[in-house]
Design a protein around this motif. Sequence first.
Motif, PDB file in Angstrom:
ATOM      1  N   PHE A  35       0.836  -1.208   0.000  1.00 21.85           N
ATOM      2  CA  PHE A  35       0.000   0.000   0.000  1.00 21.85           C
ATOM      3  C   PHE A  35       0.871   1.257   0.000  1.00 21.85           C
ATOM      4  O   PHE A  35       0.600   2.220  -0.731  1.00 21.85           O
ATOM      5  CB  PHE A  35      -0.929  -0.002   1.212  1.00 21.85           C
ATOM      6  N   GLU A  36       1.923   1.241   0.795  1.00 21.12           N
ATOM      7  CA  GLU A  36       2.830   2.393   0.857  1.00 21.12           C
ATOM      8  C   GLU A  36       3.491   2.654  -0.492  1.00 21.12           C
ATOM      9  O   GLU A  36       3.834   3.805  -0.818  1.00 21.12           O
ATOM     10  CB  GLU A  36       3.894   2.157   1.929  1.00 21.12           C
ATOM     11  N   GLN A  37       3.664   1.605  -1.288  1.00 15.79           N
ATOM     12  CA  GLN A  37       4.296   1.735  -2.598  1.00 15.79           C
ATOM     13  C   GLN A  37       3.297   2.127  -3.691  1.00 15.79           C
ATOM     14  O   GLN A  37       3.684   2.279  -4.845  1.00 15.79           O
ATOM     15  CB  GLN A  37       4.975   0.421  -2.978  1.00 15.79           C
ATOM     16  N   ILE A  53      -8.472   1.451  -0.779  1.00 17.87           N
ATOM     17  CA  ILE A  53      -8.055   0.406  -1.717  1.00 17.87           C
ATOM     18  C   ILE A  53      -9.251  -0.331  -2.295  1.00 17.87           C
ATOM     19  O   ILE A  53     -10.378  -0.185  -1.822  1.00 17.87           O
ATOM     20  CB  ILE A  53      -7.083  -0.602  -1.043  1.00 17.87           C
ATOM     21  N   VAL A  54      -8.989  -1.109  -3.343  1.00 26.32           N
ATOM     22  CA  VAL A  54     -10.004  -1.979  -3.936  1.00 26.32           C
ATOM     23  C   VAL A  54      -9.699  -3.402  -3.494  1.00 26.32           C
ATOM     24  O   VAL A  54      -8.631  -3.945  -3.799  1.00 26.32           O
ATOM     25  CB  VAL A  54      -9.993  -1.879  -5.473  1.00 26.32           C
ATOM     26  N   LEU A  55     -10.623  -3.982  -2.761  1.00 29.42           N
ATOM     27  CA  LEU A  55     -10.458  -5.330  -2.230  1.00 29.42           C
ATOM     28  C   LEU A  55     -11.177  -6.316  -3.144  1.00 29.42           C
ATOM     29  O   LEU A  55     -12.386  -6.203  -3.362  1.00 29.42           O
ATOM     30  CB  LEU A  55     -11.031  -5.405  -0.819  1.00 29.42           C
ATOM     31  N   ALA A  56     -10.444  -7.259  -3.674  1.00 26.55           N
ATOM     32  CA  ALA A  56     -11.020  -8.266  -4.581  1.00 26.55           C
ATOM     33  C   ALA A  56     -10.835  -9.654  -3.990  1.00 26.55           C
ATOM     34  O   ALA A  56      -9.772  -9.988  -3.461  1.00 26.55           O
ATOM     35  CB  ALA A  56     -10.338  -8.197  -5.945  1.00 26.55           C
ATOM     36  N   THR A  57     -11.886 -10.458  -4.075  1.00 29.93           N
ATOM     37  CA  THR A  57     -11.767 -11.850  -3.679  1.00 29.93           C
ATOM     38  C   THR A  57     -12.605 -12.711  -4.620  1.00 29.93           C
ATOM     39  O   THR A  57     -13.354 -12.192  -5.444  1.00 29.93           O
ATOM     40  CB  THR A  57     -12.175 -12.075  -2.206  1.00 29.93           C
ATOM     41  N   LYS A  58     -12.446 -14.005  -4.485  1.00 29.39           N
ATOM     42  CA  LYS A  58     -13.115 -14.948  -5.398  1.00 29.39           C
ATOM     43  C   LYS A  58     -13.765 -16.060  -4.586  1.00 29.39           C
ATOM     44  O   LYS A  58     -13.260 -16.434  -3.529  1.00 29.39           O
ATOM     45  CB  LYS A  58     -12.082 -15.547  -6.367  1.00 29.39           C
ATOM     46  N   GLY A  59     -14.882 -16.580  -5.104  1.00 30.27           N
ATOM     47  CA  GLY A  59     -15.575 -17.642  -4.385  1.00 30.27           C
ATOM     48  C   GLY A  59     -16.294 -18.594  -5.318  1.00 30.27           C
ATOM     49  O   GLY A  59     -16.197 -18.504  -6.540  1.00 30.27           O
ATOM     50  N   ILE A  97      -5.262  -4.981   5.724  1.00 33.08           N
ATOM     51  CA  ILE A  97      -5.750  -3.755   5.067  1.00 33.08           C
ATOM     52  C   ILE A  97      -6.584  -2.856   5.981  1.00 33.08           C
ATOM     53  O   ILE A  97      -7.003  -1.762   5.553  1.00 33.08           O
ATOM     54  CB  ILE A  97      -6.591  -4.090   3.818  1.00 33.08           C
ATOM     55  N   LYS A  98      -6.825  -3.239   7.200  1.00 25.68           N
ATOM     56  CA  LYS A  98      -7.686  -2.453   8.095  1.00 25.68           C
ATOM     57  C   LYS A  98      -7.290  -0.972   8.173  1.00 25.68           C
ATOM     58  O   LYS A  98      -8.167  -0.099   8.134  1.00 25.68           O
ATOM     59  CB  LYS A  98      -7.708  -3.066   9.497  1.00 25.68           C
ATOM     60  N   PRO A  99      -6.009  -0.634   8.272  1.00 20.60           N
ATOM     61  CA  PRO A  99      -5.650   0.786   8.405  1.00 20.60           C
ATOM     62  C   PRO A  99      -5.982   1.633   7.170  1.00 20.60           C
ATOM     63  O   PRO A  99      -6.069   2.858   7.277  1.00 20.60           O
ATOM     64  CB  PRO A  99      -4.133   0.740   8.634  1.00 20.60           C
TER      65      PRO A  99
END
Length: 323
Positions: free
Chosen positions: A43-45, A83-89, A76-78
């Motif tokens: 995230f910092e980058q 950000i964009v959080l992506a997950t798959k199921g 990613i809590k802070p």
Amino acid sequence: MQKRILGQNLSVSAIGYGAMGLSHAYGTAVEKNEAIKIIRTAFEQGYTLFDTAALYVGQYADGATAINEALVGEAIKPFRDQIVLATKGGAEFHDSKLVIDGSPEGLRKSVENSLRQLDVETIDLYYQHMPDPNVAPEVVADLMGQLIKEGKIKHWGISNASVDYIERADDVTKVTAVQDRFSMLARRKSERLFPILKKRQIGFVAYSPLASGFLTNQDRSKIDQHNKLDFRGNMHQFTEVGTDEAQAISSLVTQLADEKQASPAQISLAWVLKQQPWIVPIPGTSKEKRLIENADAVNIQLSDDEIKQMNRLLDKVNYDQFD
């Protein structure tokens, strides 16, 4: 970092971070605190797209279960809202066997489980991890539309799907992104999707853009062919025959890296970025140095002539083996 648009309006960093390898498929899981540090450094980058999946479950050195979604959620809590959080199921391992469930009931349960594991109220980009041959894409897309209306997810996508599946799903509920394997060693399958993705304004997220580390030019002898937790032992490029077949590509990448004072990984990622303006690669790494290096790939300029030279060489590859 530069931004790119997935679909019609989802803005993400030009290079995303794939968290899979921290917990799954590359051997023993990275120690939890170290893994959290890596994600926060990303995230910092400037990374703003973080990718995980319910399927990504591994094992820590002490034998404890490593759940990738839970790890990413904590890390990613802070900066969750930045950000964009992506997950798959819709796909999980049960007793070491892959079980695919694309039914509305199964997918809804999968979304609820991911929300709980990630400890978030909504998922920014939710993918059906792989099509279920027993469930029509229209049925899946209708459910995704419902989940969007309910606020459980904001955008949806499909991973490992055919052109027909994507078109039929997109006709029901607009698809934001398609995810599939894409690198210099895995081109043909994904390239067949590009015309329809461009026509329908669907973004493409490239997983394994460095061919599972092969194109980073690291010491490939480190791959343990007998480690059941490391799936690279089953990949063609890490066999003696596959390494020989890809030698010309490796040599060209190394040559261009030397000329541009870049790393082989940066050249490989720059090639992916050059293919289409709506492609976002999601390399993963557990090394801070590699994380920074990958982010800097957006600044590597490859000329049209260099791309043509690379593609002429790539056209000689037997992609049936690598894809």
